[in-house]
Structures are given as structure tokens and as C-alpha cells.
Design an enzyme around this catalytic site. Structure first.
Site, PDB file in Angstrom:
ATOM      1  N   TYR A  38       0.810  -1.267   0.061  1.00  0.00           N
ATOM      2  CA  TYR A  38       0.010   0.135  -0.002  1.00  0.00           C
ATOM      3  C   TYR A  38       0.887   1.273   0.136  1.00  0.00           C
ATOM      4  O   TYR A  38       2.110   1.230   0.269  1.00  0.00           O
ATOM      5  CB  TYR A  38      -0.953  -0.036   1.298  1.00  0.00           C
ATOM      6  N   LYS A  67       6.501  -1.989   1.795  1.00  0.00           N
ATOM      7  CA  LYS A  67       5.471  -1.311   2.490  1.00  0.00           C
ATOM      8  C   LYS A  67       4.227  -2.308   2.185  1.00  0.00           C
ATOM      9  O   LYS A  67       3.357  -2.329   1.468  1.00  0.00           O
ATOM     10  CB  LYS A  67       5.177   0.201   1.954  1.00  0.00           C
ATOM     11  N   GLU A  91      13.159   2.408  13.652  1.00  0.00           N
ATOM     12  CA  GLU A  91      12.147   3.478  13.281  1.00  0.00           C
ATOM     13  C   GLU A  91      11.088   3.570  14.154  1.00  0.00           C
ATOM     14  O   GLU A  91      11.054   2.805  15.097  1.00  0.00           O
ATOM     15  CB  GLU A  91      11.919   3.181  11.867  1.00  0.00           C
ATOM     16  N   LEU A 109      11.483   1.023   6.499  1.00  0.00           N
ATOM     17  CA  LEU A 109      10.902   1.344   5.566  1.00  0.00           C
ATOM     18  C   LEU A 109      11.360   2.948   4.954  1.00  0.00           C
ATOM     19  O   LEU A 109      11.400   3.722   5.894  1.00  0.00           O
ATOM     20  CB  LEU A 109       9.266   1.749   5.863  1.00  0.00           C
TER      21      LEU A 109
HETATM   22  C1  LIG Z   1       4.802   4.263   5.763  1.00  0.00           C
HETATM   23  C2  LIG Z   1       5.777   4.315   6.744  1.00  0.00           C
HETATM   24  C3  LIG Z   1       6.934   5.082   7.146  1.00  0.00           C
HETATM   25  C4  LIG Z   1       6.893   6.703   6.648  1.00  0.00           C
HETATM   26  O1  LIG Z   1       6.801   6.646   5.368  1.00  0.00           O
HETATM   27  P1  LIG Z   1       6.455   7.860   4.435  1.00  0.00           P
HETATM   28  O2  LIG Z   1       6.618   7.515   2.967  1.00  0.00           O
HETATM   29  O3  LIG Z   1       7.171   9.240   4.874  1.00  0.00           O
HETATM   30  O4  LIG Z   1       5.003   8.290   4.850  1.00  0.00           O
HETATM   31  C5  LIG Z   1       7.760   4.952   8.147  1.00  0.00           C
HETATM   32  N1  LIG Z   1       7.771   3.826   8.667  1.00  0.00           N
HETATM   33  C6  LIG Z   1       6.748   2.708   8.392  1.00  0.00           C
HETATM   34  C7  LIG Z   1       7.111   1.459   9.041  1.00  0.00           C
HETATM   35  C8  LIG Z   1       5.874   2.952   7.509  1.00  0.00           C
HETATM   36  O5  LIG Z   1       5.094   2.064   7.338  1.00  0.00           O
END
Ligand SMILES: *Cc1c(COP(=O)(O)O)cnc(C)c1O
Length: 278
Positions: A31, A144, A177, A201
Site C-alpha cells: 500500500y 510497504k 524506526e 521502510l
Molecule cells: C509508511 C511508513 C513510514 C513513513 O513513510 P512515508 O512515506 O514518509 O509516509 C515509516 N515507517 C513505516 C513502518 C511506514 O509504514
């Protein structure tokens, strides 16, 4: 209007899929959440590239370009008059009788629709608190994927304890993260963030911030931060599509910068603010 496969539906409840969509049974899909400012997509190319990467990594054969996904998303924005908001989009491997191996014939299922998002101005002004949670996710966090179980559990743990976000650490040692955001520390004027490998990610907002650092001549180190180093940071912040640049003023009991927003974080917040004046 919402997009479901090759159709557009005016009424959301008219858009139906099958209970044996592999997204439901196996979380077998990927997604994106794409931000819209002033009626325009923010960093759409980067999102579509990452989407194609995620699809390729789990071998879902869907070609973002030949399916003209960009044009369809632009239409979706227009039709829904999205000015300040976001689009949620997911693609699963498709519908098939429940069986682990990839089905021989299945067509990927796509849907996309607008979700309400507003800027987290209060959090950006006052900062948020995070709590450390062990990173028990799989080792392909660079995809993702729809499988967000540990992310969801970690966020819930954080909220139950009065924190806005969980900060993952692995191997009793280094931080990776947030549960839905990337994490950045600042030490002696340098920004430190986890390298974009399989442990995190690679956020589109993270990419925007690294570009900003270059423009503003803020030095960056992409490396692992240890738990010991965490306590010594001058500043910290998180970044994501919905949180943009949000300062972190404490991690559990430990406060940064006396609980106020640091100078480097402030510069990046200001820089980001300019980027989104689309
Ligand atoms: C989506 C997400 C992010 C942030 O990504 P963006 O593209 O900046 O919204 C960071 N960590 C995880 C685990 C995510 O799923």
C-alpha cells in the site's frame, strides 16, 4: 469517487471485493498513503516508484506505468475535490481460494480512495513523546506491506502509556524506526538516521528531509543509533507523510533539550513547510 480495479464508483459501498481477496486472508499486498496539499500530490513520483518496488519484491505483477495509475490518481483527486488530505491505495495479489502458494491465475486487486488527514500542528509545536518497543517485525521492513500487526501492536502499547508513537529497537541495541514513521536524532549539529536497508521502510518524507539537509548544509549520518547514544542526543524528531516533521521531546522518561524543540529540528520544520507550499 473511489477506484476499484478498472472501475470508478461514486458511492463507496458500491465498491465490493471478495472475502477471498488475499489481502484479507494473508495480508498479501502492499500500500501507499500519498499526501495532497493545495489540491496537488506531494512527491507522487517517489510514491509510485516505491509502490513498484514493493510490488516487485513480493512478485505481484502489476505495472504502475502501463496501468496509467498516475493519471487515474490525478482523476481521483479532481473528482473528489481533495484540497488538503491524502489518498490511500492498496494492491493485493488478488482473489483465489485460500491456499498459500501464489495462485496460477489471479488478477491483482487495486483500490484507492481519499482519506481525511489534517496537519498535526499541535504535535509539531509542542513535540511528542515516544516509548521504546522491541522491533519484532520481519526482516523485510523495506516493503510497504499490508502486514502491520506488530506496528499496530506497538502503536497501541504506546497509546496505552500516553505516548504518541513507539520507537523500535532491535537486538537490545540499535533503534530502527517508529511504528509508522522514520526516526532521526541530532547530535552536535549532525542528523543521524538509520540507513535505508531491510530494517526500515524508506519513507518518502525521510527522502525529502535528506534532500533538505543537503540544501541547508546540515550534515547527515545514515547509520545505526545505539540505545546508549539515544540518551546523549541533543534533539530528535520523526517524519512521515501524515506527521511531516514532528519533534520528539522525550523517549520514555528521558527528555531532550529540556523538553523544547531543538534548533536543527526547527530549521527542518521550516524547510519542510516551504516544500509543501505546492
Ligand atoms: C509508511 C511508513 C513510514 C513513513 O513513510 P512515508 O512515506 O514518509 O509516509 C515509516 N515507517 C513505516 C513502518 C511506514 O509504514
Amino acid at each position: 469517487m473511489i477506484i476499484l480495479n478498472n472501475q470508478d464508483f461514486k458511492v463507496r459501498n458500491d465498491a465490493k471485493t471478495d472475502i477471498e481477496d488475499r489481502g484479507y486472508t494473508f495480508g498479501d499486498g502492499v500500500y501507499e498513503v500519498i499526501r495532497v496539499y493545495n489540491g496537488k500530490f506531494f512527491m507522487l513520483d517517489e510514491h509510485l516508484q516505491r509502490l513498484q518496488f514493493s510490488l516487485n519484491e513480493i512478485a505481484i505483477s502489476y505495472d504502475v506505468e502501463s496501468e496509467k495509475l498516475q493519471e487515474r490518481l490525478e482523476q481521483l483527486l479532481e473528482q473528489n475535490n481533495v484540497v488538503d488530505g491524502a489518498i490511500y491505495l492498496q494492491i493485493t495479489r488478488g482473489i483465489a481460494a485460500r491456499n498459500h502458494p501464489y495462485p496460477k491465475k489471479s488478477t491483482p486487486e487495486l483500490y484507492a480512495y481519499p482519506i481525511p488527514v489534517s496537519r498535526p500542528l499541535e504535535a509539531q509545536q509542542n513535540g511528542i513523546g515516544m516509548t521504546l518497543v522491541q522491533d519484532m517485525r520481519w526482516l523485510r521492513c523495506d516493503i510497504k506491506s499490508l502486514n502491520l500487526l506488530w506496528n499496530v501492536m506497538a502503536k497501541q502499547k504506546a497509546h496505552e502509556q500516553g505516548y504518541k508513537e513507539a520507537l523500535f529497537y532491535r537486538d537490545e541495541n540499535h533503534v530502527t524506526e517508529g511504528s509508522s514513521s522514520n526516526f532521526f536524532g541530532v547530535k552536535d549539529g549532525k542528523v543521524i538516521t538509520h540507513p535505508a536497508n531491510n530494517y526500515i521502510l524508506n519513507g518518502i518524507t525521510r527522502i525529502a528531509i535528506l534532500r533538505l539537509c543537503e540544501q541547508l548544509q546540515i550534515p547527515v549520518e545514515e547509520r545505526e543509533l545505539t540505545l546508549a547514544e539515544l540518551e546523549e542526543l541533543d534533539e530528535a524528531f520523526i517524519a512521515s507523510t501524515t506527521s511531516e516533521v514532528t519533534p520528539v521531546v522525550n523517549i520514555d522518561e528521558h527528555k531532550f533539550n529540556d523538553g523544547t524543540i531543538g534548533e536543527v529540528t526547527k530549521r527542518l520544520q521550516d524547510g519542510f513547510e516551504k516544500l509543501i507550499q505546492l
